[in-house]
Design a protein around this motif. Structure first.
Motif, short mmCIF file in Angstrom:
data_model
loop_
_atom_site.label_atom_id
_atom_site.label_comp_id
_atom_site.label_asym_id
_atom_site.label_seq_id
_atom_site.Cartn_x
_atom_site.Cartn_y
_atom_site.Cartn_z
N LYS A 473 -7.26 7.06 1.99
CA LYS A 473 -5.99 7.00 1.84
C LYS A 473 -5.63 5.36 2.62
CE LYS A 473 -1.82 7.81 0.68
NZ LYS A 473 -1.30 7.78 -0.66
N SER A 553 4.20 10.59 2.51
CA SER A 553 3.24 11.63 2.03
C SER A 553 2.68 12.22 3.13
CB SER A 553 2.47 11.25 1.01
OG SER A 553 1.38 10.72 1.54
N GLN A 554 2.10 13.44 2.92
CA GLN A 554 1.32 14.09 3.93
C GLN A 554 0.10 13.43 4.30
OE1 GLN A 554 0.26 18.17 3.14
NE2 GLN A 554 -0.49 18.48 5.09
#
Length: 599
Positions: A473, A553-554
């Motif tokens: 990510k 986002s998480q």
């Protein structure tokens, strides 16, 4: 759009000003008793000419490079203009620079002479002087060097100086400014007289509500940004070219700055977000100490809503503030906003902010409180601002539109590219680095950003600062850090997580704010080692982290954090002189603390 200059250099500003309006106040300086004394255009011209003659008498020649190592003070501007008068190039050096940093810059620029502020600076130069064969002169401001140079040049004919001045062209290099260097060695940006004249004249012309004042109310600004930074130099030049009274303040701390703002009473200021955060937080702490935090917080909500309504009207998306909101705003202007403005001297109605991102809500508050803050964006390589919010259509939370005469393009990978007459010419002695960032006149900034439908730019991060977790990510840390810092107890935040399973953060606290927070709870002061383990403080920081996480986002959210006992500082090599985080240095210095976040 300002016309590109065809002839002359920056020093002509001083001589033209004195010729056209000799009795107008150009600057102000403090006397020995700390009182501000006005300096007319003619008096300043005479000082510049006398110092220029002294520089010639001491062997400074056309094209020589002379370093200036000092805090922000009147004499720096005097030296700048005198050096440009004789066609020399100034090399600004942060007064906090280490001996090794000084050695690199003086050697790389082949500096012939150095002006320092005091003995400590002289000793820093002295420690490396044996490795600087080109350095011939060392002058010290606090040793009365201005008088010494003026006396040395008394026999030099004025015409000798004017011959030097007339030989300067817009394409001549005015200054070599070294990048602050968050990574690697700093590079010397060669900025021409034309770069600075275009930048300053464009800002003065397009942002005329800032640089002009109402009739009978003299426009004035107090410069407290470091003059070693391109933003500070742009302010110096724009003030002189825009006929704005200019004062200098050598200390950026709120304790030293706020009394001088009250005494000098500027009509506008140019600052970094840190200053606006300090003003806001100090006002809120004062209200809390007086038992009026409830009304203060309501006034903040009203200011923000009022500014949002004005913003919507400017963009044709709303009618403006309602009658009820206008009445509330009028009430709070008398009991809250006026006091905020008085803390900045009472006359400030406009401000420009740069250097780092300002939270949208903070900008809206100041706008609602009667101080319009125009946020902008730029680099050393763009001679300060490349974009800025226009006065009539400010979009808070963005860094505005390209300044007139400039163009911004977003590359396929999201990098911001800039083109215009304010883009620098090259890096000193480094064609490889120049070629890496300059492409047919376009500057690849290294920053990531996005343009909205109206052409307003939002900076989203730095290409080199993107974190990639072990799960693949990609995370831009800047926005998260800015949101955590919005909490009044938080001083600094650095997000980590490169090649790690999740994102985490190291946080430092604002000592003054924490002392106030403890006092309001009826608690005794605590040592730093105790504070970092305090469950109530941890809960406050957790609130800041949770609030920041709501925007991502998480996978991008901060999972855990650690409060550190001491702030990151420039003295320990963890901040650049412009207060940017040196990420690699911080992660190295706090390697054990970072590792502990992943156990």
């Amino acid at each position: 759009m300002a016309a590109a200059p065809q002839v002359g250099g920056l020093a002509d500003t001083v001589f033209d000003f004195a010729e056209e309006d000799p009795h107008r106040i150009a600057l102000a300086r403090k006397d020995e008793d700390g009182r501000w004394q006005d300096v007319t255009a003619a008096a300043f011209r005479d000082e510049v000419l006398a110092l220029a003659k002294g520089l010639i008498a001491h062997g400074v020649r056309f094209g020589d490079r002379v370093a200036l190592m000092s805090r922000t003070r009147y004499e720096w501007t005097l030296f700048d203009l005198a050096l440009w008068t004789v066609g020399a190039q100034s090399v600004p050096i942060y007064p906090t620079s280490s001996a090794e940093q000084v050695l690199w810059m003086l050697h790389d620029a082949e500096v012939a002479a150095v002006m320092v502020e005091h003995e400590d600076h002289a000793m820093t130069i002295g420690s490396v002087i044996d490795r600087l064969p080109n350095l011939k002169r060392l002058w010290q401001l606090d040793a009365d060097v201005v008088r010494e140079l003026v006396e040395a040049g008394a026999q030099v004919d004025d015409e000798v100086v004017h011959r030097h001045r007339r030989a300067v062209t817009p394409e001549s290099v005015a200054t070599v400014i070294y990048t602050s260097g968050t990574t690697g060695r700093p590079k010397g940006c060669m900025i021409t007289h034309a770069n600075f004249m275009f930048e300053a004249d464009t800002m003065v012309a397009r942002w005329h509500p800032v640089f002009r004042s109402k009739p009978g109310d003299e426009a004035a600004t107090l410069l407290f940004l470091p003059l070693a930074h391109v933003f500070g130099r742009m302010v110096e030049i724009a003030a002189l070219r825009g006929r704005v009274k200019l004062g200098h303040q050598p200390e950026l701390s709120a304790k030293a700055l706020m009394p001088d703002l009250v005494a000098f009473r500027p009509t506008f200021i140019l600052a970094v977000p840190y200053i606006f955060e300090k003003v806001f937080n100090a006002a809120r702490r004062k209200a809390e100490a007086e038992g009026r935090v409830g009304p203060f917080d309501r006034s903040v909500e009203v200011a923000v809503k009022y500014a949002e309504a004005m913003e919507e009207r400017a963009f044709g998306k709303g009618p403006g503030p309602s009658a009820g909101l206008r009445m509330q705003h009028q009430f709070f202007d008398k009991v809250v906003y006026r006091k905020v403005r008085e803390a900045m001297g009472g006359r400030v109605r406009h401000a420009m902010s740069g250097g780092s991102g300002m939270a949208r809500r903070l900008g809206l508050f100041f706008a609602g409180a009667g101080v319009a803050v125009y946020e902008g964006y730029g680099l050393t390589e763009t001679t300060a601002a490349a974009t800025a919010n226009p006065p009539e259509r400010t979009r808070y939370g963005t860094v505005g539109r390209p300044i007139p005469g400039s163009t911004v393009h977003i590359a396929q990978d999201g990098e911001v590219w800039v083109h215009g007459a304010n883009v620098f010419s090259r890096y000193l002695g480094d064609p490889e680095a120049t070629g890496a960032v300059l492409h047919d006149g376009w500057l690849a900034t290294g920053d990531l950003g996005a343009l909205d439908e109206d052409g307003y730019l939002t900076i989203t991060g730095r290409k080199k600062e993107i974190l990639v977790t072990s799960g693949g990510k990609s995370v831009s840390p800047g926005g998260l850090e800015e949101r955590v810092r919005a909490h009044p107890l938080v001083a600094q935040c650095i997000v980590v997580g490169n090649d790690r399973p999740y994102i985490a953060a190291l946080v430092t606290v604002d000592q003054e704010a924490v002392e106030h927070w403890l006092a309001m709870q009826g608690r005794a002061p605590m040592r730093a080692a105790e504070l970092v383990r305090d469950p109530d403080l941890e809960m406050e920081v957790r609130r800041a982290v949770v609030a920041a996480n709501t925007a991502v986002s998480q996978a991008e959210s901060i999972r855990t954090f650690r409060i550190l006992a001491h702030q990151f500082s420039e003295e320990h090599g963890l901040l650049t002189p412009s207060l940017k985080l040196k990420r690699k240095a911080i992660e190295t210095a706090y390697a054990a603390e970072v590792d502990a976040l992943y156990r």
